[in-house]
Design an enzyme around this catalytic site. Structure first.
Site, PDB file in Angstrom:
ATOM      1  N   SER A   1       0.838  -1.203   0.000  1.00 18.35           N
ATOM      2  CA  SER A   1       0.000   0.000   0.000  1.00 18.35           C
ATOM      3  C   SER A   1       0.874   1.254   0.000  1.00 18.35           C
ATOM      4  O   SER A   1       1.978   1.254   0.555  1.00 18.35           O
ATOM      5  CB  SER A   1      -0.880   0.018   1.251  1.00 18.35           C
ATOM      6  OG  SER A   1      -1.497   1.276   1.381  1.00 18.35           O
TER       7      SER A   1
ATOM      8  N   TYR B   1      -4.229  -1.263   9.524  1.00 25.37           N
ATOM      9  CA  TYR B   1      -3.978  -1.467   8.097  1.00 25.37           C
ATOM     10  C   TYR B   1      -2.520  -1.150   7.752  1.00 25.37           C
ATOM     11  O   TYR B   1      -1.818  -1.951   7.130  1.00 25.37           O
ATOM     12  CB  TYR B   1      -4.930  -0.578   7.288  1.00 25.37           C
ATOM     13  CG  TYR B   1      -4.781  -0.720   5.805  1.00 25.37           C
ATOM     14  CD1 TYR B   1      -5.321  -1.817   5.140  1.00 25.37           C
ATOM     15  CD2 TYR B   1      -4.099   0.248   5.057  1.00 25.37           C
ATOM     16  CE1 TYR B   1      -5.187  -1.948   3.765  1.00 25.37           C
ATOM     17  CE2 TYR B   1      -3.955   0.120   3.686  1.00 25.37           C
ATOM     18  CZ  TYR B   1      -4.506  -0.977   3.044  1.00 25.37           C
ATOM     19  OH  TYR B   1      -4.362  -1.110   1.701  1.00 25.37           O
TER      20      TYR B   1
END
Ligand code: ZN
Length: 654
Positions: free
Chosen positions: A538, A551
């Site tokens: 990410s 996350y």
């Protein structure tokens, strides 16, 4: 054998020769013990008017590349009968010239080339001609007991010795017709090859085929002294299977996929004590040797050595039978009998592996039938070599063109039911890979197709991950590529408010599941072809923000896992890389309302929000998918441990 003729269906076609020809050809094509994958051919003689209004006697013959099962009217090549008969009357004609002259004699330049047996059909003086490679007929012509009873059982048939298909076979028929040997006959049995039936109408010719084949089947049951061996499937030795596939791929020079047949019949065949002898005498019909080579490999424990020995014996077979004009083909077997496990069929594509698997299954059954009739006696290795290395066929094989970038490679994509994962899976397939897509959503099952398998899997469960890996190997033969895409995202919670269960679950799905998947896949990846693992990280890893601790931490952990794995797996040639995408908005996750809400939070329009990066460009799921394919493909085959951003440029990271 069941006669599938229907008066009702045929009545609607009455008066249309070609429509009736299509109808009974398809009836024959439905029965795999008559014809398999393009084998067999049919024809009808009819009169057509040319542009000048003249009647032209025309042979409509099955076109090359068409399958009887699915043939249409345009699958029949219209050839001038007068040209065919003149060609058949020649003393000699090489097969290239024959194909060329038949092309010249077509009434439609867009029609496919007629079957290689066109001249045989032309010389038979009946309107409808049906030709199949019926298993039962070949079992009879190629076993001592069967041969002895042949003429007595088929008094209405002319029985001819084997000659090479092409002009030689046409000549054999031309001579038989001219010496009145076909008079009063219903058909011809060609030793080691198949059977022809003929009549003035479609029904009679078809009926004669079904009657003759039924008679052949009955004679086999009457004469047989032993039954086919039937057994039960054993648990699959997955790692051994992956090693076999790797070795066959190396010998062939391209990644192959494996179709495993472990039906009771196939396992029974593999367990026969005489298997090494009976399996390695020759093909069922000569045309099979083009697809399957003359014989399969027999694997019993030491696969690597036995496959090397197979390649060596293939080189010997080539040396014994070739002349200067031949170039040796690859030395990999197209199928193998795997002792106590069943039959393995190898193909550069799934389609090839499936076709070979069908042929292998029929071959195994028929050889056992012939064994019980005094012994299987196939054509000689020289006769089969002449077909395998027949220039006409070699040219067809060579026409293949360039192969897709990932042809024959086997991949797992996680989170493949929708969004980025689905796009990745589809992109890999479009480059020739065979893909197992896994997802927690049951909708993944609709992903299953000829080159794909959709499996429901909760990646949070270790046993389910293990079984996905094994199912992949069982289905396609190995495992080369993994794209770890599945993940969950919870935002908007600062650490002081973060629920422990959410933290645990995020780490479990986004981090631990990937570690476990690679753990179970590693032994197979090490036996893979150009193996590679790709983690979808990410933008958050390099440029985190507040409120997404679980996350961000999970993706940072994943990145570190990739770096460690890159080092651990490099000695085995397995590459491990990471891509860091920024948010992708063209998935179902982002509803127009959610997008508007987020844009507003940043004081932007939706368009500004979607393109807030240095290049002012929107990152789409296809961008991610194409980058994933590139990174696991040959373009990056010298790259491991790398992190590639797909984010339009981010000033916090640059
Ligand atoms: Zn044939």
């Amino acid at each position: 054998m069941k006669n599938l003729w229907s008066d009702k269906e045929a009545a609607a076609l009455e008066g249309d020769d070609l429509a009736l020809r299509v109808y009974t050809s398809r009836l024959l094509g439905q029965e795999p013990s008559l014809v398999l994958h393009g084998g067999g051919n049919t024809s009808v003689k009819s009169t057509v008017k040319d542009i000048f209004g003249n009647d032209v006697e025309t042979l409509f013959i099955k076109g090359s590349g068409w399958d009887l099962k699915t043939i249409e009217k345009e699958g029949f090549s219209p050839v001038r009968m007068d040209a065919c008969l003149k060609l058949s009357a020649l003393e000699t004609l090489n097969d290239f010239e024959m194909v060329k002259q038949l092309r010249v004699a077509l009434l439609d330049p867009a029609a496919p080339n007629g079957s290689i047996e066109t001249l045989v059909h032309a010389s038979i003086p009946y309107k409808f001609v049906d030709h199949t490679h019926a298993d039962s007929v070949v079992v009879l012509t190629n076993s001592p007991e069967g041969k002895a009873k042949l003429q007595q059982t088929f008094p209405d048939f002319l029985i001819l010795p084997y000659v090479m298909p092409g002009f030689d076979l046409a000549k054999q028929f031309d001579n038989a017709v001219k010496s009145a040997q076909l008079d009063g006959k219903k058909g011809v049995i060609l030793s080691g090859h198949g059977i022809f039936t003929f009549a003035e109408n479609a029904k009679d010719s078809y009926d004669r085929m079904i009657d003759a084949v039924t008679k052949a089947e009955e004679l086999i049951s009457e004469l047989r002294t032993s039954d086919r061996v039937i057994s039960v499937a054993k648990s699959v030795d997955h790692l051994a299977l992956a090693k076999i596939r790797k070795k066959v791929s190396d010998l062939r020079g391209t990644a192959v996929t494996v179709k495993m047949d472990n039906t009771p019949e196939a396992v029974g065949y593999s367990e026969r004590s005489d298997i090494a002898d009976i399996a390695t005498r020759g093909t069922l019909t000569p045309d099979h040797s083009i697809r399957t080579k003359r014989i399969p490999a027999v694997i019993n424990g030491k696969a690597e050595e036995q496959l090397d020995a197979y390649a060596e014996s293939y080189r010997q077979y080539f040396a014994e039978n070739s002349t200067d004009e031949h170039t040796i083909l690859d030395q990999a077997p197209r199928w193998a009998v795997w002792k106590e496990q069943g039959i393995l069929s190898f193909g550069a594509t799934r389609k090839e592996a499936s076709q070979i698997s069908d042929i292998a299954h029929h071959t195994a059954n028929s050889i056992q039938d012939a064994e019980s009739l005094g012994g299987w006696q196939p054509l000689s290795s020289k006769e089969l070599f002449d077909i395998e290395y027949w220039e006409l066929e070699q040219r067809k094989l060579k026409k293949g063109g360039s192969k897709p970038m990932l042809q024959g490679q086997i991949a797992i994509v996680t989170g493949a039911a929708a969004g980025i994962g689905r796009k990745c899976a589809e992109d890999l397939m479009s480059h020739g890979a065979l893909v197992v897509g896994i997802d927690i959503s049951p909708s993944i099952e609709s992903f299953t197709g000829p080159n794909s398998l959709g499996l429901v899997c909760d990646i949070g469960k270790e046993d389910q991950l293990k079984s996905v890996v094994e199912k992949t190997v069982e289905t396609f033969g190995g495992l080369d590529l993994i794209i770890c895409n599945a993940g969950i995202f919870t935002a908007g919670e600062y650490v002081e408010d973060l629920d422990s269960n959410k933290w645990d679950l995020t780490l479990r799905i986004n981090l631990t599941a990937n570690q476990l998947l690679v753990k179970y896949a590693a032994p197979y990846l090490k036996e893979g072809i150009e193996p590679a693992v790709l983690f979808v990280g990410s933008r958050n890893v390099g440029a985190p923000g507040p409120g997404a601790a679980a996350y961000s931490v999970s993706k940072a952990g994943l990145t570190q896992l990739a770096r460690v794995l890159a080092m651990e797996l490099a000695p085995s040639g397995v590459r491990v890389n990471v891509i860091h995408p920024d948010a992708v908005f063209d998935t179902d996750l982002w509803t127009p309302e959610a997008l508007a809400r987020s844009a507003e939070r940043y004081g932007m329009t939706v368009e500004q929000y979607k393109t807030r990066n240095l290049l002012s460009t929107e990152i789409k799921s296809t961008d991610i998918a194409e980058m994933c394919t590139a990174l696991v493909g040959p373009l990056f085959n010298k790259t491991t441990g790398a992190q590639i951003p797909v984010d339009g440029g981010n000033d916090r990271i640059i």
